[in-house]
Design an enzyme around this catalytic site. Structure first.
Site, PDB file in Angstrom:
ATOM      1  N   ASN A 212      13.702 -15.800  15.700  1.00 22.99           N
ATOM      2  CA  ASN A 212      12.490 -15.299  15.017  1.00 22.99           C
ATOM      3  C   ASN A 212      12.713 -13.834  14.655  1.00 22.99           C
ATOM      4  O   ASN A 212      13.783 -13.278  14.902  1.00 22.99           O
ATOM      5  CB  ASN A 212      11.272 -15.488  15.914  1.00 22.99           C
ATOM      6  CG  ASN A 212      11.482 -14.832  17.264  1.00 22.99           C
ATOM      7  OD1 ASN A 212      11.642 -13.624  17.360  1.00 22.99           O
ATOM      8  ND2 ASN A 212      11.525 -15.631  18.330  1.00 22.99           N
ATOM      9  N   ASP A 281      10.272 -21.380  21.305  1.00 21.46           N
ATOM     10  CA  ASP A 281       9.640 -22.476  22.045  1.00 21.46           C
ATOM     11  C   ASP A 281      10.499 -23.731  22.080  1.00 21.46           C
ATOM     12  O   ASP A 281      10.352 -24.568  22.967  1.00 21.46           O
ATOM     13  CB  ASP A 281       8.278 -22.808  21.422  1.00 21.46           C
ATOM     14  CG  ASP A 281       7.256 -21.709  21.717  1.00 21.46           C
ATOM     15  OD1 ASP A 281       7.342 -21.129  22.806  1.00 21.46           O
ATOM     16  OD2 ASP A 281       6.400 -21.443  20.858  1.00 21.46           O
ATOM     17  N   LYS A 291      31.554 -26.693  14.207  1.00 25.24           N
ATOM     18  CA  LYS A 291      30.626 -26.376  13.112  1.00 25.24           C
ATOM     19  C   LYS A 291      30.180 -27.662  12.405  1.00 25.24           C
ATOM     20  O   LYS A 291      31.035 -28.525  12.118  1.00 25.24           O
ATOM     21  CB  LYS A 291      31.347 -25.447  12.129  1.00 25.24           C
ATOM     22  CG  LYS A 291      30.475 -24.956  11.015  1.00 25.24           C
ATOM     23  CD  LYS A 291      31.272 -24.104  10.040  1.00 25.24           C
ATOM     24  CE  LYS A 291      30.433 -23.837   8.804  1.00 25.24           C
ATOM     25  NZ  LYS A 291      31.229 -23.413   7.674  1.00 25.24           N
ATOM     26  N   LYS A 339      -4.314 -18.285  26.313  1.00 25.44           N
ATOM     27  CA  LYS A 339      -3.021 -17.986  26.951  1.00 25.44           C
ATOM     28  C   LYS A 339      -3.208 -17.239  28.270  1.00 25.44           C
ATOM     29  O   LYS A 339      -2.483 -17.465  29.227  1.00 25.44           O
ATOM     30  CB  LYS A 339      -2.127 -17.182  26.000  1.00 25.44           C
ATOM     31  CG  LYS A 339      -1.574 -18.038  24.866  1.00 25.44           C
ATOM     32  CD  LYS A 339      -0.782 -17.239  23.840  1.00 25.44           C
ATOM     33  CE  LYS A 339      -0.494 -18.130  22.624  1.00 25.44           C
ATOM     34  NZ  LYS A 339       0.114 -17.418  21.504  1.00 25.44           N
ATOM     35  N   LYS A 343      -1.678 -19.144  31.435  1.00 25.68           N
ATOM     36  CA  LYS A 343      -0.475 -18.558  32.048  1.00 25.68           C
ATOM     37  C   LYS A 343      -0.807 -17.669  33.250  1.00 25.68           C
ATOM     38  O   LYS A 343       0.064 -16.997  33.786  1.00 25.68           O
ATOM     39  CB  LYS A 343       0.332 -17.806  30.989  1.00 25.68           C
ATOM     40  CG  LYS A 343       0.696 -18.697  29.787  1.00 25.68           C
ATOM     41  CD  LYS A 343       1.714 -18.084  28.852  1.00 25.68           C
ATOM     42  CE  LYS A 343       1.857 -18.949  27.596  1.00 25.68           C
ATOM     43  NZ  LYS A 343       3.135 -18.774  26.898  1.00 25.68           N
TER      44      LYS A 343
HETATM   45  N1  CTP Z   1       6.478 -17.045  26.412  1.00 27.43           N
HETATM   46  C1  CTP Z   1       7.376 -17.426  27.379  1.00 27.43           C
HETATM   47  N2  CTP Z   1       8.127 -18.559  27.213  1.00 27.43           N
HETATM   48  C2  CTP Z   1       7.993 -19.316  26.112  1.00 27.43           C
HETATM   49  C3  CTP Z   1       7.065 -18.929  25.104  1.00 27.43           C
HETATM   50  C4  CTP Z   1       6.327 -17.783  25.299  1.00 27.43           C
HETATM   51  O1  CTP Z   1       7.492 -16.737  28.392  1.00 27.43           O
HETATM   52  N3  CTP Z   1       8.730 -20.409  25.967  1.00 27.43           N
HETATM   53  C5  CTP Z   1       5.663 -15.827  26.635  1.00 27.43           C
HETATM   54  C6  CTP Z   1       5.938 -14.723  25.633  1.00 27.43           C
HETATM   55  O2  CTP Z   1       6.919 -13.822  26.125  1.00 27.43           O
HETATM   56  C7  CTP Z   1       4.584 -14.041  25.498  1.00 27.43           C
HETATM   57  C8  CTP Z   1       3.590 -15.147  25.808  1.00 27.43           C
HETATM   58  O3  CTP Z   1       4.329 -16.170  26.478  1.00 27.43           O
HETATM   59  O4  CTP Z   1       4.385 -13.040  26.465  1.00 27.43           O
HETATM   60  C9  CTP Z   1       2.917 -15.741  24.585  1.00 27.43           C
HETATM   61  O5  CTP Z   1       3.900 -16.107  23.626  1.00 27.43           O
HETATM   62  P1  CTP Z   1       3.489 -16.775  22.250  1.00 27.43           P
HETATM   63  O6  CTP Z   1       4.733 -17.118  21.501  1.00 27.43           O
HETATM   64  O7  CTP Z   1       2.438 -15.951  21.567  1.00 27.43           O
HETATM   65  O8  CTP Z   1       2.736 -18.094  22.741  1.00 27.43           O
HETATM   66  P2  CTP Z   1       3.193 -19.532  23.120  1.00 27.43           P
HETATM   67  O9  CTP Z   1       2.803 -19.756  24.544  1.00 27.43           O
HETATM   68  O10 CTP Z   1       4.612 -19.791  22.782  1.00 27.43           O
HETATM   69  O11 CTP Z   1       2.213 -20.391  22.232  1.00 27.43           O
HETATM   70  P3  CTP Z   1       2.218 -20.632  20.629  1.00 27.43           P
HETATM   71  O12 CTP Z   1       3.650 -20.436  20.186  1.00 27.43           O
HETATM   72  O13 CTP Z   1       1.731 -22.025  20.508  1.00 27.43           O
HETATM   73  O14 CTP Z   1       1.267 -19.616  20.055  1.00 27.43           O
END
Ligand code: CTP
Length: 400
Positions: A212, A281, A291, A339, A343
């Site tokens: 990303n 994610d 490759k 969240k 979490k």
């Molecule tokens: N995070 C994490 N591990 C993941 C995804 C996210 O520890 N696999 C943590 C990120 O570091 C951040 C928080 O969770 O502090 C929220 O991340 P975000 O990407 O906004 O949310 P997601 O939980 O991934 O949800 P979504 O992508 O559906 O918005």
């Protein structure tokens, strides 16, 4: 307020400039505040001030020569580098700034600077044309990016007769700066902080990956500020182009899985976790060893879910402080609140990627802090470094 500086060790590196006379006043002021002052003089500086002056003002031996023996057979530059709580270089010439930026260590002062883990504060003084020279300015920005702090010179009439920016900041200003440094730095002393930053990369094959737009700037700013405030900081960073912050233990990882393993190793001993990383994610179900070659039709890549690291940490929170980040493009508050609950966070730093001046790659951010009791604090646009301090202020309030 005297207590703030009492017993603290400052190492002052004095370079060859006429402003060296002002450092005598500064040393005298700091001595009256009961600081322990060690002085390293460059050879050039002895053309302006006699070492005996500093010796009398500080009651400590002034060091100039790398190879003098002293301190019960300690290696002097290592001894002084370890002893210092803060290092000040004043007056700092274009020469010393260039040497530090280039990694040169060829005398007592530069070897000590190379060896220290203490924060380094630099107070330049020179002719205004020299100060404006683009090579010097590049060296200054390179050092700032690595966490060196600069006390900007002021405008005025210079020793050479020119008028312009280049006068070293006044001793009282530098004294105040040092005091505020120690006053601020005390509040995370003894705390173990884990910060995660940057994106993760999930390999598809040996040449391609899913990732990303995260650059890691926000997480690096938090790690740097937490270290300046006295914390022991582990920064677990995905791939970025940023220089590791000064005084921080930076651990580089690539994938979400690696970040997960590393944080789990360190989590037990942590007091505070700030999860700035933009963790991918999903990762490809299989990473091919070779490759992937282009074929006729379309390509489908099956993705598996990565661990939600913060969710896993939240399950074993105990009395740790957990701070998350939320990047949203819609329904900022609702999503971020969800969240926080899911979490098990103390608060979340939520930003809307669609607002200009917020989000990835910028030097500024505009966020809302959403706390577990449902309260919301809106923070206006500011630099990521200033925002880092606000986030840490809220962490300290929860600690207290
Ligand atoms: N995070 C994490 N591990 C993941 C995804 C996210 O520890 N696999 C943590 C990120 O570091 C951040 C928080 O969770 O502090 C929220 O991340 P975000 O990407 O906004 O949310 P997601 O939980 O991934 O949800 P979504 O992508 O559906 O918005």
């Amino acid at each position: 307020m005297n207590r703030v500086l009492k017993g603290k060790n400052i190492l002052i590196g004095v370079c060859g400039g006429i402003a060296a006379y002002k450092v005598c006043d500064l040393a005298s002021r700091l001595k009256k505040r009961d600081m322990n002052i060690d002085i390293i003089m460059t050879e050039a500086s002895a053309n302006f001030i006699n070492p005996l002056t500093f010796q009398s003002l500080t009651s400590n031996k002034v060091i100039m020569n790398m190879f003098e023996t002293s301190y019960d057979n300690e290696i002097q530059h290592i001894y002084l580098a370890k002893k210092a709580d803060i290092v000040l270089i004043a007056p700092a010439t274009a020469n010393i700034i260039g040497k530090i930026a280039a990694g040169i260590a060829d005398d007592m002062l530069t070897t000590t600077i190379m060896a220290t883990k203490a924060p380094i504060v630099i107070a330049p003084a020179m002719n205004s044309n020299m100060y404006e020279n683009s090579i010097l300015q590049e060296n200054i920005s390179k050092l700032k990016k690595r966490g060196y702090v600069f006390i900007e010179p002021v405008e005025g009439r210079l020793a050479c007769g020119d008028t312009g920016r280049g006068k070293m900041a006044e001793p009282v200003y530098i004294e105040n700066y040092i005091e505020s440094f120690f006053a601020a730095s005390a509040d995370l002393k003894g705390k173990k902080v884990i910060v995660t930053a940057g994106p993760t990369q999930e390999a598809i094959d040996p040449v391609r990956f899913i990732t990303n737009h995260s650059t890691g700037k926000m997480g690096y700013a938090i790690a740097q500020k937490a270290a300046l405030r006295g914390a022991y900081v582990d920064l677990i960073s995905g791939p970025t182009v940023l220089a590791p912050p000064l005084g921080v233990n930076t651990i580089n990882v690539i994938s979400a899985e690696e970040m997960y393993k590393k944080i789990m190793e360190l989590y037990d001993k942590a007091d505070i976790v700030i999860k700035g990383a933009a963790v991918a994610d999903y990762a490809p179900f299989n990473t091919t060893e070779q490759k992937i070659k282009k074929d006729e039709g379309n390509l489908t890549i099956e993705l598996k879910k990565n661990p939600d690291i913060l969710y896993e940490l939240g399950k074993n929170k105990e009395n740790k402080i957990l701070v998350g980040f939320a990047m949203e493009t819609q329904n900022l508050i609702e999503n971020a609140k969800e969240k926080v609950a899911k979490k098990n966070l103390d608060f979340i730093v939520a930003n809307d990627l669609k607002i200009e001046g917020a989000g990835f790659a910028t030097d500024t951010n505009i966020v809302k802090l959403i706390f577990k009791d449902g309260s919301i604090e809106s923070i206006p646009k500011m630099s990521k470094l200033d925002l880092a301090d606000i986030i840490l202020d809220r962490v300290v309030s929860i600690l207290n």
